[in-house]
Design a protein around this motif. Structure first.
Motif, PDB file in Angstrom:
ATOM      1  N   UNK A 206     -78.438  41.947 -40.027  1.00  0.00           N
ATOM      2  CA  UNK A 206     -78.907  41.500 -38.705  1.00  0.00           C
ATOM      3  C   UNK A 206     -77.739  41.315 -37.744  1.00  0.00           C
ATOM      4  N   UNK A 207     -76.653  40.750 -38.246  1.00  0.00           N
ATOM      5  CA  UNK A 207     -75.478  40.540 -37.399  1.00  0.00           C
ATOM      6  C   UNK A 207     -74.848  41.879 -36.992  1.00  0.00           C
ATOM      7  N   UNK A 208     -74.684  42.782 -37.949  1.00  0.00           N
ATOM      8  CA  UNK A 208     -74.088  44.091 -37.649  1.00  0.00           C
ATOM      9  C   UNK A 208     -74.948  44.873 -36.660  1.00  0.00           C
ATOM     10  N   UNK A 209     -76.260  44.753 -36.803  1.00  0.00           N
ATOM     11  CA  UNK A 209     -77.158  45.469 -35.887  1.00  0.00           C
ATOM     12  C   UNK A 209     -77.034  44.921 -34.469  1.00  0.00           C
ATOM     13  N   UNK A 210     -76.996  43.608 -34.351  1.00  0.00           N
ATOM     14  CA  UNK A 210     -76.833  43.007 -33.026  1.00  0.00           C
ATOM     15  C   UNK A 210     -75.518  43.395 -32.376  1.00  0.00           C
ATOM     16  N   UNK A 211     -74.441  43.352 -33.155  1.00  0.00           N
ATOM     17  CA  UNK A 211     -73.127  43.749 -32.645  1.00  0.00           C
ATOM     18  C   UNK A 211     -73.148  45.214 -32.231  1.00  0.00           C
ATOM     19  N   UNK A 212     -73.837  46.050 -33.023  1.00  0.00           N
ATOM     20  CA  UNK A 212     -73.908  47.482 -32.715  1.00  0.00           C
ATOM     21  C   UNK A 212     -74.612  47.729 -31.395  1.00  0.00           C
ATOM     22  N   UNK A 213     -75.716  47.015 -31.157  1.00  0.00           N
ATOM     23  CA  UNK A 213     -76.436  47.168 -29.886  1.00  0.00           C
ATOM     24  C   UNK A 213     -75.555  46.755 -28.709  1.00  0.00           C
ATOM     25  N   UNK A 214     -74.895  45.610 -28.845  1.00  0.00           N
ATOM     26  CA  UNK A 214     -74.027  45.141 -27.762  1.00  0.00           C
ATOM     27  C   UNK A 214     -72.852  46.089 -27.535  1.00  0.00           C
ATOM     28  N   UNK A 215     -72.246  46.534 -28.635  1.00  0.00           N
ATOM     29  CA  UNK A 215     -71.106  47.441 -28.518  1.00  0.00           C
ATOM     30  C   UNK A 215     -71.501  48.775 -27.899  1.00  0.00           C
ATOM     31  N   UNK A 216     -72.653  49.310 -28.331  1.00  0.00           N
ATOM     32  CA  UNK A 216     -73.109  50.588 -27.780  1.00  0.00           C
ATOM     33  C   UNK A 216     -73.413  50.466 -26.291  1.00  0.00           C
ATOM     34  N   UNK A 217     -74.027  49.354 -25.900  1.00  0.00           N
ATOM     35  CA  UNK A 217     -74.305  49.165 -24.477  1.00  0.00           C
ATOM     36  C   UNK A 217     -73.015  49.038 -23.682  1.00  0.00           C
ATOM     37  N   UNK A 218     -72.027  48.343 -24.235  1.00  0.00           N
ATOM     38  CA  UNK A 218     -70.738  48.175 -23.547  1.00  0.00           C
ATOM     39  C   UNK A 218     -70.048  49.528 -23.353  1.00  0.00           C
ATOM     40  N   UNK A 219     -70.152  50.406 -24.345  1.00  0.00           N
ATOM     41  CA  UNK A 219     -69.467  51.693 -24.277  1.00  0.00           C
ATOM     42  C   UNK A 219     -70.211  52.719 -23.434  1.00  0.00           C
TER      43      UNK A 219
END
Length: 241
Positions: free
Chosen positions: A61-74
């Motif tokens: 769950x944590x990795x998925x949330x970080x992935x969404x935020x990171x992908x949006x940032x990039x």
């Protein structure tokens, strides 16, 4: 993603059936199934049988949330955001399934190959192209590079060690990665993965005498490096390319 990680190896539907505790099989209420929050107020234990909840659930769950935020940032709200996030989520599933079961589900890799080829045609910018045909061609080359590299290692390993050294799941996984990233980043993924996996493999061999390690997670981690830093690495290594 946790549902996929649990059910794909069991060949169960991920579209039907509510989540249940793996110990007491009691159906999990929606308020006990909120990412990260529920595990905090449940104290890492099932509400009904008090069996411990695996650390994998909050970690995914944590990795998925970080992935969404990171992908949006990039990439922001773009085609790259949706397509690369699909790839990242697929790699998360592969990593945890392969670590636990030493298999890579076809539901991830084969569907991922079709997805990578399709989105590379629809959005050729993923492959650094403007023509859809060139986008599909680059994705196809990436897929073929993934198949060829793993197949060559498998043949060489079987000849030298007289036993299977690479599984078909690894071949399909690298083909999926190639369909999204193109041939150059696929080769880079193939070169980085052993650097990540070899130290772990040596430790496992020293401790357990087991020479086998799940290679899929290291291909997944290497693919993430290639996705995020591949162009810089390639430009550094081939400055006149």
């Amino acid at each position: 993603l946790n549902v996929c990680i649990v059910r794909f190896p069991k060949e169960e539907s991920v579209a039907r059936g509510r989540s249940r505790c793996p110990h007491c099989r009691h159906q999990i209420a929606w308020y006990d199934n909120l990412p990260l929050l529920s595990i905090l107020w449940l104290g890492d234990k099932c509400r009904h049988c008090r069996a411990p909840i695996s650390l994998r659930y909050p970690l995914v769950e944590f990795l998925t949330g970080v992935s969404f935020l990171g992908a949006y940032h990039l990439w922001g709200w773009t085609a790259e955001f949706a397509c690369y996030l699909y790839l990242i989520c697929s790699l998360i599933v592969v990593t945890f399934v392969d670590f636990e079961h030493q298999i890579i589900p076809d539901e991830v890799s084969l569907v991922g190959i079709l997805a990578g080829l399709s989105v590379s045609y629809l959005f050729p910018i993923l492959q650094g192209e403007v023509d859809r045909r060139l986008g599909l061609a680059e994705a196809s080359l990436g897929m073929l590079a993934g198949v060829g590299l793993i197949y060559a290692v498998a043949i060489f390993g079987e000849f030298v060690f007289k036993k299977e050294s690479m599984g078909g799941g690894d071949l399909k996984l690298l083909a999926m990665i190639g369909a999204f990233l193109g041939w150059e980043k696929t080769v880079l993924t193939f070169l980085i993965a052993p650097l990540l996996g070899a130290p772990v493999g040596l430790v496992i061999w020293k401790v357990t005498k087991n020479r086998y390690i799940a290679f899929g997670p290291y291909l997944a981690m290497a693919a993430m490096i290639a996705l995020l830093f591949g162009e810089k690495i390639i430009a550094w290594y081939f400055p006149y390319n």
